[in-house]
Design a protein around this motif. Structure first.
Motif, PDB file in Angstrom:
ATOM      1  N   GLY A 272      39.853 -27.326 -65.328  1.00 41.85           N
ATOM      2  CA  GLY A 272      41.086 -26.854 -65.934  1.00 41.85           C
ATOM      3  C   GLY A 272      40.927 -25.632 -66.808  1.00 41.85           C
ATOM      4  O   GLY A 272      41.916 -25.019 -67.201  1.00 41.85           O
ATOM      5  N   SER A 273      39.668 -25.266 -67.119  1.00 47.76           N
ATOM      6  CA  SER A 273      39.456 -24.122 -68.009  1.00 47.76           C
ATOM      7  C   SER A 273      38.123 -23.437 -67.708  1.00 47.76           C
ATOM      8  O   SER A 273      37.226 -24.037 -67.106  1.00 47.76           O
ATOM      9  N   LEU A 274      38.007 -22.200 -68.147  1.00 41.49           N
ATOM     10  CA  LEU A 274      36.742 -21.485 -67.987  1.00 41.49           C
ATOM     11  C   LEU A 274      35.653 -22.103 -68.853  1.00 41.49           C
ATOM     12  O   LEU A 274      34.487 -22.132 -68.471  1.00 41.49           O
ATOM     13  N   ASP A 275      36.041 -22.630 -69.988  1.00 42.29           N
ATOM     14  CA  ASP A 275      35.089 -23.296 -70.872  1.00 42.29           C
ATOM     15  C   ASP A 275      34.438 -24.470 -70.135  1.00 42.29           C
ATOM     16  O   ASP A 275      33.218 -24.645 -70.136  1.00 42.29           O
ATOM     17  N   GLU A 276      35.272 -25.258 -69.458  1.00 44.89           N
ATOM     18  CA  GLU A 276      34.785 -26.401 -68.676  1.00 44.89           C
ATOM     19  C   GLU A 276      33.851 -25.921 -67.555  1.00 44.89           C
ATOM     20  O   GLU A 276      32.817 -26.531 -67.281  1.00 44.89           O
ATOM     21  N   TRP A 277      34.221 -24.816 -66.907  1.00 41.89           N
ATOM     22  CA  TRP A 277      33.412 -24.263 -65.815  1.00 41.89           C
ATOM     23  C   TRP A 277      32.044 -23.819 -66.305  1.00 41.89           C
ATOM     24  O   TRP A 277      31.019 -24.171 -65.711  1.00 41.89           O
ATOM     25  N   VAL A 278      32.004 -23.068 -67.401  1.00 41.70           N
ATOM     26  CA  VAL A 278      30.720 -22.579 -67.920  1.00 41.70           C
ATOM     27  C   VAL A 278      29.834 -23.754 -68.323  1.00 41.70           C
ATOM     28  O   VAL A 278      28.633 -23.755 -68.049  1.00 41.70           O
ATOM     29  N   ARG A 279      30.426 -24.783 -68.932  1.00 41.64           N
ATOM     30  CA  ARG A 279      29.635 -25.970 -69.299  1.00 41.64           C
ATOM     31  C   ARG A 279      29.078 -26.667 -68.054  1.00 41.64           C
ATOM     32  O   ARG A 279      27.918 -27.079 -68.025  1.00 41.64           O
ATOM     33  N   LEU A 280      29.905 -26.773 -67.007  1.00 39.45           N
ATOM     34  CA  LEU A 280      29.490 -27.393 -65.743  1.00 39.45           C
ATOM     35  C   LEU A 280      28.307 -26.631 -65.135  1.00 39.45           C
ATOM     36  O   LEU A 280      27.313 -27.229 -64.715  1.00 39.45           O
ATOM     37  N   VAL A 281      28.424 -25.311 -65.103  1.00 42.78           N
ATOM     38  CA  VAL A 281      27.356 -24.466 -64.546  1.00 42.78           C
ATOM     39  C   VAL A 281      26.088 -24.595 -65.380  1.00 42.78           C
ATOM     40  O   VAL A 281      24.985 -24.717 -64.851  1.00 42.78           O
ATOM     41  N   ASP A 282      26.242 -24.589 -66.697  1.00 42.02           N
ATOM     42  CA  ASP A 282      25.084 -24.659 -67.588  1.00 42.02           C
ATOM     43  C   ASP A 282      24.363 -25.997 -67.463  1.00 42.02           C
ATOM     44  O   ASP A 282      23.137 -26.045 -67.402  1.00 42.02           O
ATOM     45  N   GLU A 283      25.128 -27.101 -67.391  1.00 39.53           N
ATOM     46  CA  GLU A 283      24.515 -28.427 -67.242  1.00 39.53           C
ATOM     47  C   GLU A 283      23.831 -28.545 -65.890  1.00 39.53           C
ATOM     48  O   GLU A 283      22.773 -29.150 -65.773  1.00 39.53           O
ATOM     49  N   ASP A 284      24.444 -27.998 -64.853  1.00 36.50           N
ATOM     50  CA  ASP A 284      23.893 -27.973 -63.497  1.00 36.50           C
ATOM     51  C   ASP A 284      23.273 -29.312 -63.087  1.00 36.50           C
ATOM     52  O   ASP A 284      22.141 -29.367 -62.606  1.00 36.50           O
TER      53      ASP A 284
END
Length: 117
Positions: free
Chosen positions: A98-110
């Motif tokens: 729902g947000s870019l913040d969520e996306w960056v966290r998802l990518v970072d956690e990987d």
């Protein structure tokens, strides 16, 4: 998938991403060797790994590894990762955010080792 982001939307996304990407960039002292940068393309945001070329360190290469594409109709971002084949693939464990913040966290956690290998 729809129209590109408006100038206003693109500016807003870019401002948000500067701060978000800062949280996942490598330490300052190694950014000459490895860095993470972003680019807007249409309604998509791409993350790239940036490194100097081995045979000409004055030049650098950028390898895309994560993409989020905004869908105006739903207000959601579709999540993609770059396959070894050079093709984008939807990120099955969580294919929308729902947000870019969520996306960056998802990518970072990987969690599934798709974005960073």
């Amino acid at each position: 998938l729809g129209m590109p982001l408006s100038e206003f939307e693109a500016a807003k996304v870019e401002l948000e991403l500067v701060d978000l990407v800062e949280t996942i960039r490598p330490p300052v002292d190694i950014r000459d060797e490895l860095d993470v940068v972003f680019r807007l393309e249409g309604q998509s945001v791409l993350l790239f790994e940036k490194r100097p070329l081995w045979d000409d360190p004055s030049k650098s290469s950028e390898t895309p590894f994560a993409k989020a594409t905004f869908v105006k109709g739903t207000g959601q971002w579709l999540v993609y990762w770059m396959r070894g084949s050079g093709k984008w693939q939807r990120y099955d464990p969580c294919d929308t955010v729902g947000s870019l913040d969520e996306w960056v966290r998802l990518v970072d956690e990987d969690a599934h080792h798709c974005f960073k290998g």
